[in-house]
Design a protein around this motif. Structure first.
Motif, mmCIF file in Angstrom:
data_model
loop_
_atom_site.group_PDB
_atom_site.id
_atom_site.type_symbol
_atom_site.label_atom_id
_atom_site.label_comp_id
_atom_site.label_asym_id
_atom_site.label_seq_id
_atom_site.Cartn_x
_atom_site.Cartn_y
_atom_site.Cartn_z
ATOM 1 N N SER A 164 -5.789 0.923 -14.492
ATOM 2 C CA SER A 164 -6.777 2.011 -14.626
ATOM 3 C C SER A 164 -7.220 2.537 -13.262
ATOM 4 C CB SER A 164 -7.983 1.550 -15.444
ATOM 5 O OG SER A 164 -8.761 0.627 -14.714
ATOM 6 N N GLU A 165 -7.098 1.732 -12.221
ATOM 7 C CA GLU A 165 -7.441 2.158 -10.863
ATOM 8 C C GLU A 165 -6.254 2.819 -10.160
ATOM 9 O OE1 GLU A 165 -8.928 -1.394 -8.994
ATOM 10 O OE2 GLU A 165 -10.796 -1.349 -10.130
ATOM 11 N N GLY A 166 -5.146 2.988 -10.890
ATOM 12 C CA GLY A 166 -3.997 3.689 -10.333
ATOM 13 C C GLY A 166 -2.987 2.812 -9.604
ATOM 14 N N TRP A 167 -3.132 1.504 -9.710
ATOM 15 C CA TRP A 167 -2.157 0.602 -9.101
ATOM 16 C C TRP A 167 -0.987 0.398 -10.054
ATOM 17 C CZ3 TRP A 167 -2.258 -0.908 -4.165
ATOM 18 C CH2 TRP A 167 -3.459 -0.791 -3.478
ATOM 19 N N ARG A 168 0.175 0.216 -9.503
ATOM 20 C CA ARG A 168 1.359 -0.178 -10.268
ATOM 21 C C ARG A 168 1.428 -1.701 -10.193
ATOM 22 N NH1 ARG A 168 5.273 1.708 -6.796
ATOM 23 N NH2 ARG A 168 6.836 1.197 -8.331
ATOM 24 N N VAL A 169 1.818 -2.360 -11.291
ATOM 25 C CA VAL A 169 1.744 -3.818 -11.358
ATOM 26 C C VAL A 169 3.096 -4.414 -11.744
ATOM 27 C CG1 VAL A 169 0.606 -5.786 -12.446
ATOM 28 C CG2 VAL A 169 -0.689 -3.678 -12.040
ATOM 29 N N LEU A 170 3.550 -5.363 -10.926
ATOM 30 C CA LEU A 170 4.785 -6.101 -11.206
ATOM 31 C C LEU A 170 4.464 -7.586 -11.294
ATOM 32 C CD1 LEU A 170 7.924 -6.135 -11.461
ATOM 33 C CD2 LEU A 170 7.993 -6.462 -8.974
ATOM 34 N N SER B 196 10.975 2.815 -7.418
ATOM 35 C CA SER B 196 11.188 3.688 -8.575
ATOM 36 C C SER B 196 9.935 4.397 -9.056
ATOM 37 C CB SER B 196 11.752 2.881 -9.749
ATOM 38 O OG SER B 196 10.726 2.082 -10.329
ATOM 39 N N GLY B 197 8.792 3.832 -8.790
ATOM 40 C CA GLY B 197 7.568 4.428 -9.306
ATOM 41 C C GLY B 197 7.202 3.928 -10.685
ATOM 42 N N ILE C 173 14.830 -7.433 -15.141
ATOM 43 C CA ILE C 173 13.596 -6.647 -15.055
ATOM 44 C C ILE C 173 13.360 -5.926 -16.372
ATOM 45 C CG2 ILE C 173 14.756 -4.642 -14.039
ATOM 46 C CD1 ILE C 173 12.170 -4.264 -12.343
ATOM 47 N N HIS C 174 12.084 -5.885 -16.788
ATOM 48 C CA HIS C 174 11.707 -5.264 -18.048
ATOM 49 C C HIS C 174 10.445 -4.446 -17.835
ATOM 50 C CE1 HIS C 174 14.275 -8.457 -19.668
ATOM 51 N NE2 HIS C 174 13.554 -9.272 -18.936
ATOM 52 N N ALA C 175 10.458 -3.209 -18.284
ATOM 53 C CA ALA C 175 9.250 -2.387 -18.232
ATOM 54 C C ALA C 175 8.262 -2.923 -19.255
ATOM 55 C CB ALA C 175 9.594 -0.935 -18.541
ATOM 56 N N ASP D 126 0.814 -1.218 0.000
ATOM 57 C CA ASP D 126 0.000 0.000 0.000
ATOM 58 C C ASP D 126 0.847 1.268 0.000
ATOM 59 O OD1 ASP D 126 -2.728 -1.070 0.091
ATOM 60 O OD2 ASP D 126 -2.125 -1.891 2.040
ATOM 61 N N GLU D 127 1.942 1.258 0.748
ATOM 62 C CA GLU D 127 2.794 2.441 0.860
ATOM 63 C C GLU D 127 3.275 2.937 -0.506
ATOM 64 O OE1 GLU D 127 7.064 3.715 2.920
ATOM 65 O OE2 GLU D 127 6.223 1.741 3.302
ATOM 66 N N HIS D 128 3.487 2.011 -1.439
ATOM 67 C CA HIS D 128 3.981 2.369 -2.772
ATOM 68 C C HIS D 128 2.903 2.194 -3.853
ATOM 69 C CE1 HIS D 128 8.167 2.877 -1.507
ATOM 70 N NE2 HIS D 128 7.923 1.877 -0.674
ATOM 71 N N ARG D 129 1.675 1.908 -3.408
ATOM 72 C CA ARG D 129 0.529 1.688 -4.296
ATOM 73 C C ARG D 129 0.883 0.738 -5.437
ATOM 74 N NH1 ARG D 129 -4.700 2.379 -4.415
ATOM 75 N NH2 ARG D 129 -5.733 2.944 -6.340
ATOM 76 N N CYS D 130 1.448 -0.420 -5.050
ATOM 77 C CA CYS D 130 1.795 -1.407 -6.066
ATOM 78 C C CYS D 130 1.320 -2.794 -5.661
ATOM 79 C CB CYS D 130 3.283 -1.399 -6.370
ATOM 80 S SG CYS D 130 4.334 -1.961 -5.048
#
Length: 166
Positions: free
Chosen positions: A106-112, A140-141, A152-154, A55-59
């Protein structure tokens, strides 16, 4: 090729496959703890029930098995029996993953996505490399990425690989 097990035995074997607290999830939880992240597990209120939510990093982080989510690596092998059934089943998993990831983004979460091949097998990343990649991405955001045996790959919003993260 005919299945070597009866339908009853095959069904029993398939029911025994865990849907939570798998070996790769446990390994990833240990890495996240080591990095000092506070996380929740298997949040049913989010699309796809992410394996980990920071939650702290919204991911959110998914630990994906290379077979079940059709990763293009050495751990994925097309089954020799009931091939059409398995490819259809795995294809549905992939489509559901795409839909869930799009919703999370779309809900603003970052996904790994962390693939099984990064965590185990002959080509897995070293413990230190995994810790560094996790910490690098979470802090990193970055919006959407994957970690596999190559690093790691974006990823763009459609799940396609973007240029490598340097």
């Amino acid at each position: 090729m005919v299945d070597v097990h009866s339908k009853a035995v095959r069904s029993k074997n398939m029911r025994a496959i865990a849907t939570r607290d798998t070996a790769i999830e446990k390994r990833l939880a240990g890495l996240l703890n080591e990095c000092g992240f506070t996380f929740r597990v298997q949040d049913v209120s989010l699309a796809g029930r992410p394996d980990f939510v920071i939650d702290e990093h919204r991911c959110v982080i998914f630990a994906h098995g290379c077979f079940w989510h059709h990763h293009h690596c050495y751990l994925f092998k097309v089954p020799a029996t009931r091939t059409e059934f398995w490819l259809e089943k795995i294809g549905k998993n992939v489509e559901r993953d795409k839909r869930d990831i799009q919703r999370l983004l779309s809900e603003g979460w970052r996904v790994l996505l962390v693939w099984e091949c990064a965590l185990r097998g002959r080509e897995k990343l070293s413990h230190n490399a995994l810790c560094e990649r996790l910490e690098e991405w979470v802090c990193s955001g970055g919006k959407h990425a994957q970690i596999d045996s190559l690093g790691i790959h974006a990823l763009n919003d459609n799940g396609w690989q973007a240029p490598p993260i340097s």
